[in-house]
Enzyme design. Sequence first.
Site, mmCIF file in Angstrom:
data_model
loop_
_atom_site.group_PDB
_atom_site.id
_atom_site.type_symbol
_atom_site.label_atom_id
_atom_site.label_comp_id
_atom_site.label_asym_id
_atom_site.label_seq_id
_atom_site.Cartn_x
_atom_site.Cartn_y
_atom_site.Cartn_z
ATOM 1 N N ARG A 150 0.838 -1.199 0.000
ATOM 2 C CA ARG A 150 0.000 0.000 0.000
ATOM 3 C C ARG A 150 0.874 1.251 0.000
ATOM 4 O O ARG A 150 2.051 1.210 0.364
ATOM 5 C CB ARG A 150 -0.915 0.056 1.226
ATOM 6 C CG ARG A 150 -0.183 0.062 2.576
ATOM 7 C CD ARG A 150 -0.088 1.409 3.245
ATOM 8 N NE ARG A 150 0.750 1.368 4.434
ATOM 9 C CZ ARG A 150 2.033 1.668 4.438
ATOM 10 N NH1 ARG A 150 2.655 2.008 3.319
ATOM 11 N NH2 ARG A 150 2.744 1.628 5.554
ATOM 12 N N GLU A 159 0.230 9.751 8.801
ATOM 13 C CA GLU A 159 1.412 8.926 9.095
ATOM 14 C C GLU A 159 1.722 8.908 10.584
ATOM 15 O O GLU A 159 1.705 9.956 11.244
ATOM 16 C CB GLU A 159 2.602 9.488 8.315
ATOM 17 C CG GLU A 159 3.526 8.423 7.797
ATOM 18 C CD GLU A 159 2.858 7.538 6.754
ATOM 19 O OE1 GLU A 159 2.356 6.452 7.128
ATOM 20 O OE2 GLU A 159 2.838 7.924 5.585
ATOM 21 N N HIS A 160 2.003 7.729 11.066
ATOM 22 C CA HIS A 160 2.326 7.519 12.486
ATOM 23 C C HIS A 160 1.182 7.962 13.390
ATOM 24 O O HIS A 160 1.423 8.548 14.456
ATOM 25 C CB HIS A 160 3.629 8.245 12.874
ATOM 26 C CG HIS A 160 4.859 7.527 12.386
ATOM 27 N ND1 HIS A 160 5.354 6.398 12.992
ATOM 28 C CD2 HIS A 160 5.672 7.779 11.332
ATOM 29 C CE1 HIS A 160 6.435 5.992 12.332
ATOM 30 N NE2 HIS A 160 6.631 6.804 11.319
ATOM 31 N N ASP A 169 -1.917 5.817 13.209
ATOM 32 C CA ASP A 169 -2.835 4.664 13.373
ATOM 33 C C ASP A 169 -2.684 4.053 14.766
ATOM 34 O O ASP A 169 -3.671 3.741 15.440
ATOM 35 C CB ASP A 169 -2.655 3.606 12.262
ATOM 36 C CG ASP A 169 -1.255 3.014 12.142
ATOM 37 O OD1 ASP A 169 -0.293 3.552 12.732
ATOM 38 O OD2 ASP A 169 -1.118 1.974 11.441
ATOM 39 N N GLY A 208 8.634 1.448 3.184
ATOM 40 C CA GLY A 208 7.423 2.174 3.569
ATOM 41 C C GLY A 208 6.198 1.834 2.744
ATOM 42 O O GLY A 208 5.174 2.510 2.835
ATOM 43 N N SER A 249 5.645 -4.034 2.639
ATOM 44 C CA SER A 249 5.929 -5.402 2.188
ATOM 45 C C SER A 249 5.768 -6.374 3.351
ATOM 46 O O SER A 249 5.334 -7.517 3.169
ATOM 47 C CB SER A 249 7.339 -5.492 1.611
ATOM 48 O OG SER A 249 8.330 -5.331 2.614
ATOM 49 N N ASP A 266 -1.802 -1.056 7.714
ATOM 50 C CA ASP A 266 -1.302 -1.814 6.560
ATOM 51 C C ASP A 266 -2.146 -3.053 6.294
ATOM 52 O O ASP A 266 -2.502 -3.370 5.165
ATOM 53 C CB ASP A 266 0.156 -2.238 6.804
ATOM 54 C CG ASP A 266 1.051 -1.052 7.108
ATOM 55 O OD1 ASP A 266 0.591 0.092 6.918
ATOM 56 O OD2 ASP A 266 2.190 -1.264 7.543
HETATM 57 P P1 ADP Z 1 8.090 -2.406 4.841
HETATM 58 O O1 ADP Z 1 8.106 -0.916 4.907
HETATM 59 O O2 ADP Z 1 8.350 -2.890 3.440
HETATM 60 O O3 ADP Z 1 6.881 -3.014 5.473
HETATM 61 P P2 ADP Z 1 9.548 -3.697 7.017
HETATM 62 O O4 ADP Z 1 10.865 -3.319 7.581
HETATM 63 O O5 ADP Z 1 8.369 -3.559 7.898
HETATM 64 O O6 ADP Z 1 9.378 -2.842 5.682
HETATM 65 O O7 ADP Z 1 9.601 -5.206 6.511
HETATM 66 C C1 ADP Z 1 10.529 -5.635 5.529
HETATM 67 C C2 ADP Z 1 10.828 -7.098 5.709
HETATM 68 O O8 ADP Z 1 9.701 -7.910 5.296
HETATM 69 C C3 ADP Z 1 11.972 -7.588 4.829
HETATM 70 O O9 ADP Z 1 13.239 -7.308 5.416
HETATM 71 C C4 ADP Z 1 11.693 -9.094 4.753
HETATM 72 O O10 ADP Z 1 12.149 -9.765 5.909
HETATM 73 C C5 ADP Z 1 10.169 -9.135 4.743
HETATM 74 N N1 ADP Z 1 9.713 -9.236 3.345
HETATM 75 C C6 ADP Z 1 9.056 -8.309 2.638
HETATM 76 N N2 ADP Z 1 8.806 -8.724 1.369
HETATM 77 C C7 ADP Z 1 9.328 -9.969 1.270
HETATM 78 C C8 ADP Z 1 9.412 -10.944 0.218
HETATM 79 N N3 ADP Z 1 8.934 -10.722 -1.000
HETATM 80 N N4 ADP Z 1 10.016 -12.111 0.503
HETATM 81 C C9 ADP Z 1 10.521 -12.352 1.730
HETATM 82 N N5 ADP Z 1 10.471 -11.484 2.748
HETATM 83 C C10 ADP Z 1 9.896 -10.301 2.527
HETATM 84 P P1 NG1 Z 2 5.690 0.293 7.311
HETATM 85 O O1 NG1 Z 2 6.579 1.445 7.002
HETATM 86 O O2 NG1 Z 2 4.975 -0.173 6.100
HETATM 87 O O3 NG1 Z 2 6.401 -0.858 7.972
HETATM 88 C C1 NG1 Z 2 4.465 1.206 9.642
HETATM 89 C C2 NG1 Z 2 3.356 0.525 10.443
HETATM 90 C C3 NG1 Z 2 1.987 1.182 10.268
HETATM 91 C C4 NG1 Z 2 2.066 2.691 10.474
HETATM 92 C C5 NG1 Z 2 3.194 3.270 9.605
HETATM 93 C C6 NG1 Z 2 3.411 4.744 9.854
HETATM 94 C C7 NG1 Z 2 3.447 -1.881 10.897
HETATM 95 C C8 NG1 Z 2 3.159 -3.230 10.378
HETATM 96 N N1 NG1 Z 2 3.223 -0.864 10.053
HETATM 97 O O4 NG1 Z 2 4.469 0.851 8.282
HETATM 98 O O5 NG1 Z 2 1.053 0.619 11.182
HETATM 99 O O6 NG1 Z 2 2.228 3.018 11.831
HETATM 100 O O7 NG1 Z 2 4.429 2.617 9.834
HETATM 101 O O8 NG1 Z 2 2.259 5.496 9.578
HETATM 102 O O9 NG1 Z 2 3.864 -1.718 12.027
HETATM 103 MG MG MG Z 3 6.335 -3.021 7.498
#
Ligand code: ADP
Ligand code: NG1
Ligand code: MG
Length: 463
Positions: free
Chosen positions: A45, A51-52, A54, A148, A151, A195
């Site tokens: 998404r 932002e920050h 929820d 962000g 994923s 998310d």
């Molecule tokens: P985001 O902002 O993308 O949510 P996070 O730091 O919260 O970032 O999470 C990223 C982590 O999610 C990656 O380091 C990995 O461990 C996991 N991840 C995301 N996409 C994949 C994928 N396609 N395959 C395996 N792990 C993934």
């Molecule tokens: P990202 O950056 O996608 O990991 C996080 C939080 C959201 C929200 C935003 C900031 C998780 C899973 N996601 O997102 O709930 O607080 O930052 O607005 O903790």
């Molecule tokens: Mg995340």
Amino acid sequence: MASLEIGNTVPISKIPENDRTNEMRNVFAAIHKKEPDFYVRVPGRVNLIGEHIDYCGYSVCPMALEQDILLAVAIDDGQKLILHNLDEKFDDFDCDIKDFEITIGEGSPKWYQYFLCGVRGVLEVLPQNRPIKGMRIVVSGTVPQSAGLSSSSALVSAAALATSHTHEFSMSKEKIANLCAECERYIGTQGGGMDQAIAFLATEGCAKLIEFAPLRSTDVVLPSGAVFVIAHSLTKLNKAATADFNCRVVECRLAAQIMAQKLVLPWSEIKTLGQLQQALSLDLDAMIILVKEALRERPYSKEEVVAELRTTSDMLDETSLTLNTRHIESFKLRQRALHVFQEALRVKKFVEACSNCSSSNSLKTLETLGRLMTYSHVSLRDLYECSHPQLDSLVDMSKEYTLGTRLTGAGWGGCVVSLLLPERVEEYVEFLKREFYKGLGVVDGFAEILFSTSPQGGACIYL
Ligand code: ADP
Ligand code: NG1
Ligand code: MG
């Protein structure tokens, strides 16, 4: 494509035939010598504004992306969970589905631990007499990671959806979204649920106003001339690898609790700024005045927080802090609380502007939305301190071409989202390639780091 939607559960439709699904099927057959029983798709998404906030209980306005996590799943009678990722940097993993731990150590969690969060979340709510089944899974992900765009939640939510479908345990979209928000916290971050909510509740063609407790979603129809472009700053942060994210969650909580204490409310029962506002029955403008009266600019030491709350350090650890924030000695409270209440107001104004938009005022509406996005970024940079020099540089460079640009997601790296008029998209994209990316040594592979996007649908199951 026609889809079968029973009540408010995740829709089921026929698997689209394309290069990606063919590759998944072939890899799956090569490893497991059979076809997958079903597939699961969960989108990433982009958060347009809010932002920050929820995790403070305030509404947000995201939309789902085309980029997603796709799983090919076969039900396994052997009770094993067997994971293979099409991306070679992620090692294969397997475990007994009835007996696994999610122990998070130092640094970034392992990729499969996100998956296990989703599996655990569903197994915890399965009826006692339901036999537990294993799963053989191939994962394909196209959401940029640690940028962000969520994923992590797409992966956790896909794992949960695969587990629930395998066990014929169907839930409403709201129920599974709430469950995924809860179980992603096993990874260590205390996120708010935006998310996972948009992952399940998104519908094609509109952004959503997501409200919490209880979880609700309302269509936000964007003005017809609105184009959103996402640009990666080429910096990243895994949110579970550091205490930054949880530190902000905790600073907001301490701000709420100190204000509650000053107003003679039972502070330990108040965990969020939203709960404080409810207890006081004040509007957001009044909360902003209150923050300015009750909290000082200079950071609070842990000792000072303890003294303000007339508690002990041990008690504070229990009532207010997370495991990874107990060592923190300095908290900025006024700045974080001001950001939250002002950002919550910006979300209201953004959504109101969209709903008041007509053909006669659409340019003015777009300018209003862009301005709100820019103010949001300034607040995230200055009050919330979750930006990054490369994000700020992208925002500054974008001013000439866009109506507004802001970091999206948690920040400390990752992507910005810009609002543009359609006629400016091409020159903006060319400008960034020339003036931002070339200087960083990037001259191709732009599809994954610089793209325009429109609101996509939410999670689905394919047969
Ligand atoms: P985001 O902002 O993308 O949510 P996070 O730091 O919260 O970032 O999470 C990223 C982590 O999610 C990656 O380091 C990995 O461990 C996991 N991840 C995301 N996409 C994949 C994928 N396609 N395959 C395996 N792990 C993934
Ligand atoms: P990202 O950056 O996608 O990991 C996080 C939080 C959201 C929200 C935003 C900031 C998780 C899973 N996601 O997102 O709930 O607080 O930052 O607005 O903790
Ligand atoms: Mg995340």
